[in-house]
Scaffold this motif. Sequence first.
Motif, PDB file in Angstrom:
ATOM      1  N   LYS A 224       0.118  79.837-140.857  1.00  0.00           N
ATOM      2  CA  LYS A 224       0.306  81.054-141.394  1.00  0.00           C
ATOM      3  C   LYS A 224       0.514  80.828-143.059  1.00  0.00           C
ATOM      4  O   LYS A 224      -0.103  81.598-143.724  1.00  0.00           O
ATOM      5  N   GLU A 225       1.269  79.845-143.503  1.00  0.00           N
ATOM      6  CA  GLU A 225       1.609  79.634-144.915  1.00  0.00           C
ATOM      7  C   GLU A 225       0.463  79.392-145.620  1.00  0.00           C
ATOM      8  O   GLU A 225       0.294  79.686-146.668  1.00  0.00           O
ATOM      9  N   ARG A 226      -0.497  78.690-144.977  1.00  0.00           N
ATOM     10  CA  ARG A 226      -1.844  78.181-145.804  1.00  0.00           C
ATOM     11  C   ARG A 226      -2.766  79.310-145.584  1.00  0.00           C
ATOM     12  O   ARG A 226      -4.035  79.038-146.050  1.00  0.00           O
ATOM     13  N   GLY A 227      -2.745  80.308-144.777  1.00  0.00           N
ATOM     14  CA  GLY A 227      -3.632  81.105-144.792  1.00  0.00           C
ATOM     15  C   GLY A 227      -4.828  80.897-143.680  1.00  0.00           C
ATOM     16  O   GLY A 227      -5.863  81.347-144.115  1.00  0.00           O
ATOM     17  N   MET A 228      -4.524  80.025-142.786  1.00  0.00           N
ATOM     18  CA  MET A 228      -5.469  79.557-141.979  1.00  0.00           C
ATOM     19  C   MET A 228      -5.839  80.399-140.739  1.00  0.00           C
ATOM     20  O   MET A 228      -6.915  79.958-140.177  1.00  0.00           O
TER      21      MET A 228
END
Length: 278
Positions: free
Chosen positions: A268-272
């Motif tokens: 989620k944090e890396r937008g994956m």
Amino acid sequence: MHMQDLPPIVRHNPPFSAARVGAMVLRYWYLLKGSWPRMLELAYWPAMNLVMWGFLQTFLAQTTDVFAQAGGVLVGSVLLWELMFRGQLGFTISFFEEMWSRNFGHLMVTPLRPSEFVTALVSMSLIRMVVGMTPALAIAIWFFGFNLFDLGIALVAFFANLVFFGWAVALVVTGIILRNGLGAESLAWAVPFIFVPLCGIYYPVSVMPDWLEAIALCLPPTYVFEGMRSILFDQVIDWGQLAFAAGLNLVYFGAGYAIFMAFLRAAKERGMLLTIGE
């Protein structure tokens, strides 16, 4: 916009919902029952493995006193191994359905909580296990005269320990796939086979080197397969060892869930989440 103007679903985490879990299970069930190749594959591999090992068991029983005294020991080992493997694979395949359709990112922006998603995967794993294992259990009875249910109440402990360990492995595998994408999907089939030589599925752990036996005794399935042989050879159930295996399973399942959640947060944090299937 002020916080008080936001809808409750944005301001707060929604409570755990059995309805959302049921909706996800229904989705996977429709996918399964709507495809006869999927249904056939579920039953095909357990049945083929059972037939192969069953005929080997029959041959060894005719030539070896040990196998003649404990008829079905190989058949029982195959059935219990398939329970663990199918439990793990049922979890991961349902997860892959979201990855293959590139729907996982969309799910994670709905009110569906990760714990609800995992519960749905666990539930679907049980359903797939029942569908896939029923023909193999019937073949074991009709062709080889081995009824797994003859293990009695111990079968409940065996089943619980095996499927919980399978789910723990599945959580780790799905977490790795969240981190690395579908390029790592082969791990769903490869990782469980690491435990075949370690857990003494077809032989007692006493034949292993001391260092390898120490590793085996840290794995819950080891106590299940040792326990099955103890029942078939000596008609003895060691409940203490099965309870110890259950304790290990709590640790492994908790660790697996923590790993899954850590990789999910990282994705989620890396937008994956929307590109993870690429």
